[in-house]
Write a protein that holds these residues in place. Structure first.
Motif, PDB file in Angstrom:
ATOM      1  N   GLY A 125     -21.712 -35.354 -16.831  1.00  0.00           N
ATOM      2  CA  GLY A 125     -21.196 -35.752 -18.140  1.00  0.00           C
ATOM      3  C   GLY A 125     -19.820 -36.382 -18.112  1.00  0.00           C
ATOM      4  O   GLY A 125     -19.318 -36.819 -19.145  1.00  0.00           O
ATOM      5  N   GLY A 126     -19.210 -36.423 -16.937  1.00  0.00           N
ATOM      6  CA  GLY A 126     -17.902 -37.065 -16.823  1.00  0.00           C
ATOM      7  C   GLY A 126     -16.819 -36.359 -17.612  1.00  0.00           C
ATOM      8  O   GLY A 126     -16.771 -35.140 -17.675  1.00  0.00           O
ATOM      9  N   PHE A 127     -15.965 -37.147 -18.237  1.00  0.00           N
ATOM     10  CA  PHE A 127     -14.802 -36.600 -18.947  1.00  0.00           C
ATOM     11  C   PHE A 127     -14.760 -37.119 -20.381  1.00  0.00           C
ATOM     12  O   PHE A 127     -13.704 -37.266 -20.978  1.00  0.00           O
ATOM     13  CB  PHE A 127     -13.497 -36.984 -18.210  1.00  0.00           C
ATOM     14  CG  PHE A 127     -13.468 -38.412 -17.718  1.00  0.00           C
ATOM     15  CD1 PHE A 127     -13.068 -39.444 -18.544  1.00  0.00           C
ATOM     16  CD2 PHE A 127     -13.861 -38.700 -16.424  1.00  0.00           C
ATOM     17  CE1 PHE A 127     -13.048 -40.748 -18.103  1.00  0.00           C
ATOM     18  CE2 PHE A 127     -13.847 -40.009 -15.958  1.00  0.00           C
ATOM     19  CZ  PHE A 127     -13.440 -41.031 -16.793  1.00  0.00           C
ATOM     20  N   ARG A 128     -15.957 -37.366 -20.946  1.00  0.00           N
ATOM     21  CA  ARG A 128     -16.024 -37.993 -22.272  1.00  0.00           C
ATOM     22  C   ARG A 128     -16.496 -37.029 -23.350  1.00  0.00           C
ATOM     23  O   ARG A 128     -16.913 -37.441 -24.428  1.00  0.00           O
ATOM     24  CB  ARG A 128     -16.969 -39.199 -22.204  1.00  0.00           C
ATOM     25  CG  ARG A 128     -16.499 -40.280 -21.239  1.00  0.00           C
ATOM     26  CD  ARG A 128     -17.584 -41.317 -20.985  1.00  0.00           C
ATOM     27  NE  ARG A 128     -18.730 -40.734 -20.301  1.00  0.00           N
ATOM     28  CZ  ARG A 128     -19.994 -41.099 -20.524  1.00  0.00           C
ATOM     29  NH1 ARG A 128     -20.262 -42.019 -21.430  1.00  0.00           N
ATOM     30  NH2 ARG A 128     -20.978 -40.538 -19.859  1.00  0.00           N
ATOM     31  N   HIS A 129     -16.434 -35.726 -23.078  1.00  0.00           N
ATOM     32  CA  HIS A 129     -16.935 -34.750 -24.046  1.00  0.00           C
ATOM     33  C   HIS A 129     -16.133 -34.756 -25.348  1.00  0.00           C
ATOM     34  O   HIS A 129     -16.678 -34.500 -26.416  1.00  0.00           O
ATOM     35  CB  HIS A 129     -16.894 -33.346 -23.441  1.00  0.00           C
ATOM     36  CG  HIS A 129     -17.806 -33.185 -22.265  1.00  0.00           C
ATOM     37  ND1 HIS A 129     -17.487 -33.680 -21.012  1.00  0.00           N
ATOM     38  CD2 HIS A 129     -19.021 -32.617 -22.153  1.00  0.00           C
ATOM     39  CE1 HIS A 129     -18.480 -33.401 -20.187  1.00  0.00           C
ATOM     40  NE2 HIS A 129     -19.425 -32.759 -20.844  1.00  0.00           N
ATOM     41  N   THR A 130     -14.823 -35.015 -25.250  1.00  0.00           N
ATOM     42  CA  THR A 130     -13.968 -35.053 -26.436  1.00  0.00           C
ATOM     43  C   THR A 130     -13.035 -36.255 -26.332  1.00  0.00           C
ATOM     44  O   THR A 130     -12.933 -36.901 -25.282  1.00  0.00           O
ATOM     45  CB  THR A 130     -13.109 -33.773 -26.563  1.00  0.00           C
ATOM     46  OG1 THR A 130     -12.103 -33.768 -25.521  1.00  0.00           O
ATOM     47  CG2 THR A 130     -13.963 -32.520 -26.425  1.00  0.00           C
ATOM     48  N   THR A 131     -12.309 -36.534 -27.417  1.00  0.00           N
ATOM     49  CA  THR A 131     -11.341 -37.641 -27.412  1.00  0.00           C
ATOM     50  C   THR A 131      -9.938 -37.156 -27.040  1.00  0.00           C
ATOM     51  O   THR A 131      -8.993 -37.945 -27.062  1.00  0.00           O
ATOM     52  CB  THR A 131     -11.294 -38.303 -28.797  1.00  0.00           C
ATOM     53  OG1 THR A 131     -10.986 -37.301 -29.779  1.00  0.00           O
ATOM     54  CG2 THR A 131     -12.632 -38.936 -29.138  1.00  0.00           C
ATOM     55  N   GLU A 132      -9.795 -35.873 -26.694  1.00  0.00           N
ATOM     56  CA  GLU A 132      -8.482 -35.358 -26.312  1.00  0.00           C
ATOM     57  C   GLU A 132      -7.973 -36.064 -25.057  1.00  0.00           C
ATOM     58  O   GLU A 132      -8.742 -36.395 -24.158  1.00  0.00           O
ATOM     59  CB  GLU A 132      -8.560 -33.847 -26.060  1.00  0.00           C
ATOM     60  CG  GLU A 132      -8.730 -33.023 -27.318  1.00  0.00           C
ATOM     61  CD  GLU A 132      -8.697 -31.533 -27.032  1.00  0.00           C
ATOM     62  OE1 GLU A 132      -8.341 -31.144 -25.911  1.00  0.00           O
ATOM     63  OE2 GLU A 132      -9.030 -30.754 -27.947  1.00  0.00           O
ATOM     64  N   ARG A 133      -6.665 -36.265 -25.006  1.00  0.00           N
ATOM     65  CA  ARG A 133      -5.986 -36.929 -23.872  1.00  0.00           C
ATOM     66  C   ARG A 133      -6.628 -38.290 -23.583  1.00  0.00           C
ATOM     67  O   ARG A 133      -6.839 -38.676 -22.437  1.00  0.00           O
ATOM     68  CB  ARG A 133      -6.041 -36.049 -22.616  1.00  0.00           C
ATOM     69  CG  ARG A 133      -5.410 -34.673 -22.806  1.00  0.00           C
ATOM     70  CD  ARG A 133      -5.340 -33.911 -21.495  1.00  0.00           C
ATOM     71  NE  ARG A 133      -4.755 -32.595 -21.692  1.00  0.00           N
ATOM     72  CZ  ARG A 133      -5.460 -31.489 -21.904  1.00  0.00           C
ATOM     73  NH1 ARG A 133      -6.776 -31.549 -21.945  1.00  0.00           N
ATOM     74  NH2 ARG A 133      -4.862 -30.331 -22.067  1.00  0.00           N
ATOM     75  N   SER A 134      -6.955 -39.006 -24.640  1.00  0.00           N
ATOM     76  CA  SER A 134      -7.671 -40.271 -24.489  1.00  0.00           C
ATOM     77  C   SER A 134      -6.872 -41.293 -23.678  1.00  0.00           C
ATOM     78  O   SER A 134      -7.448 -42.080 -22.919  1.00  0.00           O
ATOM     79  CB  SER A 134      -8.045 -40.846 -25.852  1.00  0.00           C
ATOM     80  OG  SER A 134      -6.900 -41.007 -26.659  1.00  0.00           O
ATOM     81  N   ILE A 135      -5.543 -41.295 -23.825  1.00  0.00           N
ATOM     82  CA  ILE A 135      -4.722 -42.250 -23.058  1.00  0.00           C
ATOM     83  C   ILE A 135      -4.785 -41.929 -21.572  1.00  0.00           C
ATOM     84  O   ILE A 135      -4.955 -42.826 -20.726  1.00  0.00           O
ATOM     85  CB  ILE A 135      -3.267 -42.243 -23.571  1.00  0.00           C
ATOM     86  CG1 ILE A 135      -3.217 -42.782 -25.000  1.00  0.00           C
ATOM     87  CG2 ILE A 135      -2.375 -43.074 -22.661  1.00  0.00           C
ATOM     88  CD1 ILE A 135      -1.851 -42.728 -25.650  1.00  0.00           C
ATOM     89  N   LEU A 136      -4.661 -40.638 -21.223  1.00  0.00           N
ATOM     90  CA  LEU A 136      -4.744 -40.243 -19.818  1.00  0.00           C
ATOM     91  C   LEU A 136      -6.119 -40.577 -19.244  1.00  0.00           C
ATOM     92  O   LEU A 136      -6.232 -41.033 -18.095  1.00  0.00           O
ATOM     93  CB  LEU A 136      -4.471 -38.743 -19.672  1.00  0.00           C
ATOM     94  CG  LEU A 136      -3.024 -38.280 -19.896  1.00  0.00           C
ATOM     95  CD1 LEU A 136      -2.944 -36.756 -19.836  1.00  0.00           C
ATOM     96  CD2 LEU A 136      -2.093 -38.899 -18.866  1.00  0.00           C
ATOM     97  N   LYS A 137      -7.165 -40.359 -20.020  1.00  0.00           N
ATOM     98  CA  LYS A 137      -8.516 -40.677 -19.556  1.00  0.00           C
ATOM     99  C   LYS A 137      -8.662 -42.180 -19.324  1.00  0.00           C
ATOM    100  O   LYS A 137      -9.295 -42.613 -18.351  1.00  0.00           O
ATOM    101  CB  LYS A 137      -9.552 -40.183 -20.569  1.00  0.00           C
ATOM    102  CG  LYS A 137      -9.674 -38.667 -20.622  1.00  0.00           C
ATOM    103  CD  LYS A 137     -10.633 -38.228 -21.719  1.00  0.00           C
ATOM    104  CE  LYS A 137     -10.720 -36.709 -21.819  1.00  0.00           C
ATOM    105  NZ  LYS A 137     -11.613 -36.265 -22.898  1.00  0.00           N
ATOM    106  N   TRP A 138      -8.077 -42.971 -20.215  1.00  0.00           N
ATOM    107  CA  TRP A 138      -8.140 -44.431 -20.062  1.00  0.00           C
ATOM    108  C   TRP A 138      -7.413 -44.858 -18.795  1.00  0.00           C
ATOM    109  O   TRP A 138      -7.912 -45.711 -18.035  1.00  0.00           O
ATOM    110  CB  TRP A 138      -7.531 -45.110 -21.280  1.00  0.00           C
ATOM    111  CG  TRP A 138      -7.524 -46.616 -21.157  1.00  0.00           C
ATOM    112  CD1 TRP A 138      -8.554 -47.465 -21.451  1.00  0.00           C
ATOM    113  CD2 TRP A 138      -6.443 -47.428 -20.677  1.00  0.00           C
ATOM    114  NE1 TRP A 138      -8.180 -48.760 -21.190  1.00  0.00           N
ATOM    115  CE2 TRP A 138      -6.885 -48.767 -20.715  1.00  0.00           C
ATOM    116  CE3 TRP A 138      -5.153 -47.153 -20.231  1.00  0.00           C
ATOM    117  CZ2 TRP A 138      -6.084 -49.822 -20.312  1.00  0.00           C
ATOM    118  CZ3 TRP A 138      -4.349 -48.203 -19.834  1.00  0.00           C
ATOM    119  CH2 TRP A 138      -4.803 -49.528 -19.876  1.00  0.00           C
ATOM    120  N   VAL A 139      -6.249 -44.289 -18.537  1.00  0.00           N
ATOM    121  CA  VAL A 139      -5.487 -44.622 -17.322  1.00  0.00           C
ATOM    122  C   VAL A 139      -6.306 -44.263 -16.084  1.00  0.00           C
ATOM    123  O   VAL A 139      -6.425 -45.055 -15.139  1.00  0.00           O
ATOM    124  CB  VAL A 139      -4.124 -43.887 -17.309  1.00  0.00           C
ATOM    125  CG1 VAL A 139      -3.455 -44.020 -15.945  1.00  0.00           C
ATOM    126  CG2 VAL A 139      -3.214 -44.434 -18.406  1.00  0.00           C
TER     127      VAL A 139
END
Length: 374
Positions: A125-139
């Motif tokens: 499922g990766g790291f897309r379960h929530t939108t929390e820390r979306s900037i860090l996830k994008w980086v």
């Protein structure tokens, strides 16, 4: 004459396994156990604590599987193993099977020249379960993940949605879903009470348990229903959910069980006729498969992973829990169905669940490993 398959030396790595409770924790353990039974050498390396809890033993052997536990570095959302310890266990292995993105993947890729094992990533499922820390996830997704995936030899995707995401970066993918123990859940195939509804999963935001409460509140005969909510209070949501049930006037019809033993979970699967999940996102959705094996009728939210399940069997009902009034109507149709229709659905579900038995899933894993091997 058929040649005997080569014995593989396999290392599974991830944040946790037993006795910690969770989907990935269980996948690591069941995969390892079944691969060992198939005649391979199998070890596990994980962190030495569960997400919440005391320090676990640095080493134990369980059912022949060697489990090593190491301290963690980094942050709660990005935990990294100490590289010397990781390398110690990875050297000499044919396969390093990495469960999930993050620190373990980084460790395997950074030390690949030294351990020389094939790296197989399991997406979960990766790291897309929530939108929390979306900037860090994008980086991470933009600047780190592409270079890491270049060093990975194969990627096991739990679901088509995972595969779609990963193929933005790499086409070394193969869909192999998570498995279940058919024998274990066969114990729950008893006569069920359709007025007993069940949800199983961590209490986290993406599970949208609040929408299950709202659906129950809109169900015409909610006074006859008991909704059982089973799962760890992962994000501290239980108090708010209890308050919401009270506001809706259904608190007497809802039972929060918290984290339970396998025995208690089995008793609930055996008792409950309807299984519900309003999740907004699931990398896979193992509890829904468990429900099918236990003979519960699943009513699931309209998300890709659940729609994929429903495309394989006529026994799964898909609804939109963001509209609790319509969701309640769809559940009512199941409740009103004839006994012959319910039996047909259960037969469909039984055949569907059999395809997810661990023996089949691990056979597919081993075949994939060997295809990658030179």
């Amino acid at each position: 004459m058929e040649m005997k398959a080569k014995r593989l030396s396999i290392l599974h790595v991830g944040n946790h396994t037993i006795p910690c409770i969770g989907g990935i924790e269980n996948v690591i353990w069941e995969s390892s156990k079944e691969q060992l039974r198939a005649g391979n050498g199998v070890e596990i390396v994980v962190f030495n604590t569960c997400t919440k809890g005391t320090t676990l033993p640095a080493y134990e052997e369980k059912e022949g599987v060697k489990i090593h536990r190491v301290p963690q570095k980094g942050f709660s959302f990005y935990r990294v193993p100490p590289l010397p310890e990781f390398l110690q266990y990875a050297q000499g292995k044919d396969i390093v099977h990495v469960h999930g993105f993050g620190g373990w993947l980084e460790a395997a890729c950074r030390t690949k020249k030294k351990h020389s094992a094939l790296i197989v990533l399991n997406t979960h499922g990766g790291f897309r379960h929530t939108t929390e820390r979306s900037i860090l996830k994008w980086v991470y997704q933009t600047f780190f993940l592409p270079s890491l995936l270049k060093k990975v030899d194969g990627i096991i995707c739990d679901s088509p949605s995972d595969q779609t995401f990963v193929e933005n970066f790499s086409y070394k993918t193969k869909i192999i879903p998570n498995g279940i123990s058919s024998e274990f859940f066969a114990q729950a195939k008893t006569k069920k009470d359709k007025n007993q509804w069940l949800f199983v999963g961590r209490l986290s935001r993406n599970k949208r348990v609040d929408r299950l409460l709202e659906t129950l509140a809109h169900y015409p005969s909610f006074q006859k229903i008991t909704l059982h909510i089973v799962g760890d209070n992962w994000e501290g949501l239980q108090k708010g959910l209890e308050q919401r049930a009270k506001e809706l006037g259904i608190d007497s019809r809802v039972r929060f069980h918290g984290k339970v033993s396998d025995e208690t979970r089995m008793k609930l699967f055996a008792k409950c006729g309807i299984f519900l999940s309003a999740s907004e996102y699931e990398g896979f959705g193992i509890s829904a498969i468990e429900a099918t094996a236990a003979g519960c009728i699943p009513v699931l939210n309209c998300i890709p992973s659940f729609e994929h399940f429903a495309s394989q069997t006529k026994g799964i009902i898909i609804t939109d829990f963001s509209n609790p009034i319509n969701a309640a109507k769809d559940i009512q149709k199941v409740m009103d169905a004839r006994a012959s229709s319910i039996q047909f659905m259960k037969n469909e579900l039984r055949a569907f669940a059999a395809e997810y038995d661990w023996k089949i899933i691990v056979g597919n894993q081993l075949e994939y490993y060997r295809r990658l091997s030179p």
